[in-house]
Design a protein around this motif. Structure first.
Motif, mmCIF file in Angstrom:
data_model
loop_
_atom_site.group_PDB
_atom_site.id
_atom_site.type_symbol
_atom_site.label_atom_id
_atom_site.label_comp_id
_atom_site.label_asym_id
_atom_site.label_seq_id
_atom_site.Cartn_x
_atom_site.Cartn_y
_atom_site.Cartn_z
ATOM 1 N N TRP A 16 0.501 -1.407 -0.043
ATOM 2 C CA TRP A 16 -0.338 0.005 0.382
ATOM 3 C C TRP A 16 0.622 1.259 -0.026
ATOM 4 C CZ3 TRP A 16 -5.580 0.804 0.487
ATOM 5 C CH2 TRP A 16 -5.959 -0.074 0.792
ATOM 6 N N PHE A 17 0.602 2.266 -1.162
ATOM 7 C CA PHE A 17 1.243 3.827 -0.921
ATOM 8 C C PHE A 17 0.043 4.323 -0.315
ATOM 9 C CE2 PHE A 17 2.969 7.546 -2.343
ATOM 10 C CZ PHE A 17 3.697 7.912 -1.787
ATOM 11 N N GLN A 18 0.061 5.502 0.314
ATOM 12 C CA GLN A 18 -1.257 6.437 0.413
ATOM 13 C C GLN A 18 -0.706 7.710 0.925
ATOM 14 O OE1 GLN A 18 -3.817 5.665 4.643
ATOM 15 N NE2 GLN A 18 -3.328 3.845 4.295
ATOM 16 N N ALA A 19 0.555 7.858 -0.057
ATOM 17 C CA ALA A 19 0.504 9.609 -0.334
ATOM 18 C C ALA A 19 0.822 10.022 -2.162
ATOM 19 C CB ALA A 19 1.521 9.969 0.651
ATOM 20 N N LEU A 20 -0.844 9.420 -2.329
ATOM 21 C CA LEU A 20 -0.186 9.532 -4.145
ATOM 22 C C LEU A 20 -0.821 11.043 -4.295
ATOM 23 C CD1 LEU A 20 0.384 8.187 -6.678
ATOM 24 C CD2 LEU A 20 -1.969 8.100 -7.068
ATOM 25 N N ASP A 21 0.061 11.520 -5.033
ATOM 26 C CA ASP A 21 -0.127 13.289 -5.068
ATOM 27 C C ASP A 21 0.218 13.685 -6.164
ATOM 28 O OD1 ASP A 21 2.047 13.619 -4.146
ATOM 29 O OD2 ASP A 21 2.157 15.042 -2.793
ATOM 30 N N SER A 22 0.454 12.889 -7.119
ATOM 31 C CA SER A 22 1.171 13.377 -8.921
ATOM 32 C C SER A 22 1.183 12.511 -9.875
ATOM 33 C CB SER A 22 1.809 14.832 -7.984
ATOM 34 O OG SER A 22 3.536 13.783 -8.118
ATOM 35 N N LEU A 23 0.673 13.295 -10.722
ATOM 36 C CA LEU A 23 0.972 12.273 -11.920
ATOM 37 C C LEU A 23 2.322 12.139 -11.671
ATOM 38 C CD1 LEU A 23 -0.048 10.592 -14.107
ATOM 39 C CD2 LEU A 23 0.146 13.054 -15.462
ATOM 40 N N LYS A 24 3.399 12.488 -11.500
ATOM 41 C CA LYS A 24 4.768 12.192 -11.541
ATOM 42 C C LYS A 24 5.238 11.386 -10.706
ATOM 43 C CE LYS A 24 9.499 14.154 -10.642
ATOM 44 N NZ LYS A 24 9.951 15.176 -10.771
ATOM 45 N N LEU A 25 4.783 11.232 -9.804
ATOM 46 C CA LEU A 25 5.140 10.020 -8.478
ATOM 47 C C LEU A 25 3.752 8.655 -9.238
ATOM 48 C CD1 LEU A 25 5.868 9.053 -5.574
ATOM 49 C CD2 LEU A 25 3.932 10.401 -4.798
ATOM 50 N N ALA A 26 2.914 8.700 -9.291
ATOM 51 C CA ALA A 26 1.736 7.604 -9.799
ATOM 52 C C ALA A 26 2.970 7.662 -11.270
ATOM 53 C CB ALA A 26 0.682 8.198 -10.737
ATOM 54 N N LYS A 27 3.540 7.695 -12.425
ATOM 55 C CA LYS A 27 3.986 6.892 -13.087
ATOM 56 C C LYS A 27 6.084 6.309 -12.307
ATOM 57 C CE LYS A 27 2.852 10.738 -17.060
ATOM 58 N NZ LYS A 27 3.747 11.253 -17.781
ATOM 59 N N ARG A 28 5.990 7.281 -11.468
ATOM 60 C CA ARG A 28 7.204 6.374 -10.316
ATOM 61 C C ARG A 28 6.540 4.977 -9.895
ATOM 62 N NH1 ARG A 28 11.505 9.870 -8.008
ATOM 63 N NH2 ARG A 28 12.685 8.287 -8.338
ATOM 64 N N LEU A 29 5.966 5.215 -9.088
ATOM 65 C CA LEU A 29 5.897 4.215 -8.543
ATOM 66 C C LEU A 29 4.999 2.849 -9.282
ATOM 67 C CD1 LEU A 29 3.933 5.597 -5.847
ATOM 68 C CD2 LEU A 29 5.113 4.386 -5.294
ATOM 69 N N SER A 30 4.410 3.096 -10.053
ATOM 70 C CA SER A 30 3.666 2.296 -11.247
ATOM 71 C C SER A 30 4.919 1.767 -12.367
ATOM 72 C CB SER A 30 3.075 2.869 -11.952
ATOM 73 O OG SER A 30 2.280 1.800 -13.447
ATOM 74 N N GLU A 31 6.007 1.996 -12.741
ATOM 75 C CA GLU A 31 7.051 1.115 -13.243
ATOM 76 C C GLU A 31 7.600 0.668 -12.482
ATOM 77 O OE1 GLU A 31 8.983 5.120 -14.818
ATOM 78 O OE2 GLU A 31 7.492 5.164 -16.401
ATOM 79 N N ALA A 32 7.781 1.362 -11.264
ATOM 80 C CA ALA A 32 8.984 0.554 -10.386
ATOM 81 C C ALA A 32 7.843 -0.992 -10.003
ATOM 82 C CB ALA A 32 9.427 1.078 -8.596
ATOM 83 N N GLY B 100 -4.621 3.810 -16.447
ATOM 84 C CA GLY B 100 -4.178 3.141 -17.422
ATOM 85 C C GLY B 100 -2.927 2.254 -16.477
ATOM 86 N N PHE B 101 -2.392 3.240 -15.434
ATOM 87 C CA PHE B 101 -0.671 2.324 -14.845
ATOM 88 C C PHE B 101 -1.284 0.897 -14.928
ATOM 89 C CE2 PHE B 101 1.042 6.538 -13.911
ATOM 90 C CZ PHE B 101 0.285 7.265 -15.191
ATOM 91 N N GLU B 102 -1.000 0.279 -14.976
ATOM 92 C CA GLU B 102 -1.008 -1.376 -14.783
ATOM 93 C C GLU B 102 -0.608 -1.940 -13.726
ATOM 94 O OE1 GLU B 102 0.269 -3.570 -17.755
ATOM 95 O OE2 GLU B 102 -0.741 -2.995 -19.521
ATOM 96 N N GLY B 103 0.650 -0.947 -12.997
ATOM 97 C CA GLY B 103 0.994 -1.326 -11.484
ATOM 98 C C GLY B 103 0.670 -0.964 -10.495
ATOM 99 N N LEU B 104 -0.844 0.164 -10.844
ATOM 100 C CA LEU B 104 -1.301 0.955 -9.374
ATOM 101 C C LEU B 104 -2.757 0.169 -9.412
ATOM 102 C CD1 LEU B 104 -0.240 4.492 -10.003
ATOM 103 C CD2 LEU B 104 1.138 2.562 -8.025
ATOM 104 N N ILE B 105 -3.513 0.131 -8.406
ATOM 105 C CA ILE B 105 -4.941 -0.310 -7.721
ATOM 106 C C ILE B 105 -5.419 1.035 -7.163
ATOM 107 C CG2 ILE B 105 -6.296 -1.330 -6.619
ATOM 108 C CD1 ILE B 105 -4.937 -3.645 -7.992
ATOM 109 N N PRO B 106 -6.075 1.785 -7.741
ATOM 110 C CA PRO B 106 -7.025 3.105 -7.166
ATOM 111 C C PRO B 106 -7.557 2.665 -6.215
ATOM 112 C CG PRO B 106 -6.840 3.695 -9.132
ATOM 113 C CD PRO B 106 -6.625 1.964 -9.370
#
Length: 140
Positions: free
Chosen positions: A4-20, A61-67
């Motif tokens: 879990w990650f509860q502090a998503l607050d930007s598209l940039k962070l979302a991209k980095r988390l999904s890619e990782a 569409g970020f496959e690495g994340l589930i909102p």
């Protein structure tokens, strides 16, 4: 190495988390909550309430994340009614997004050791009980 990650607050962070996540745990998408600056405090992180829907659309569409939901730390106030107003505002924001989300949209993370009962009354599904479990932090 977390689920879990509860502090998503930007598209940039979302991209980095999904890619990782796709690199290191491609079969286990990361559960995320959008961090909302529910009282629009300039010193706090988080998207403004009116930006939640836009960020959710951008990351759909970020496959690495589930909102999974929203998270907030309301403004510090000695008046529990002020905090309850913030809890309800977050719950309403969560409910407003539910129609466009999947069945995993299930988390309202708000409330801490001193107000978790009121947060639950207002619709919180996850609370953070650090002080209750570990005691008060030493002053900085």
């Amino acid at each position: 190495h977390f689920s879990w990650f509860q502090a998503l607050d930007s598209l940039k962070l979302a991209k980095r988390l999904s890619e990782a996540r796709l690199t290191y745990r491609p079969k286990e998408p990361l559960n995320i909550c959008i961090q909302v600056n529910i009282n629009e405090e300039p010193q706090k992180s988080g998207v403004l309430p009116e930006q939640v829907g836009e960020l959710l659309s951008q990351i759909s569409g970020f496959e690495g994340l589930i909102p999974r939901g929203v998270m907030a730390i309301p403004a510090a106030s000695p008046d529990i009614q002020d905090r309850k107003t913030s809890f309800m505002k977050l719950r309403t924001l969560f409910d407003d997004q539910a129609a466009s989300m999947n069945d995993l949209w299930d988390t309202v993370s708000v409330g801490m050791s001193d107000d978790y009962k009121e947060a639950i009354e207002c619709g919180a599904t996850m609370v953070r009980l650090g002080t209750s479990l570990f005691g008060p932090r030493a002053p900085k």
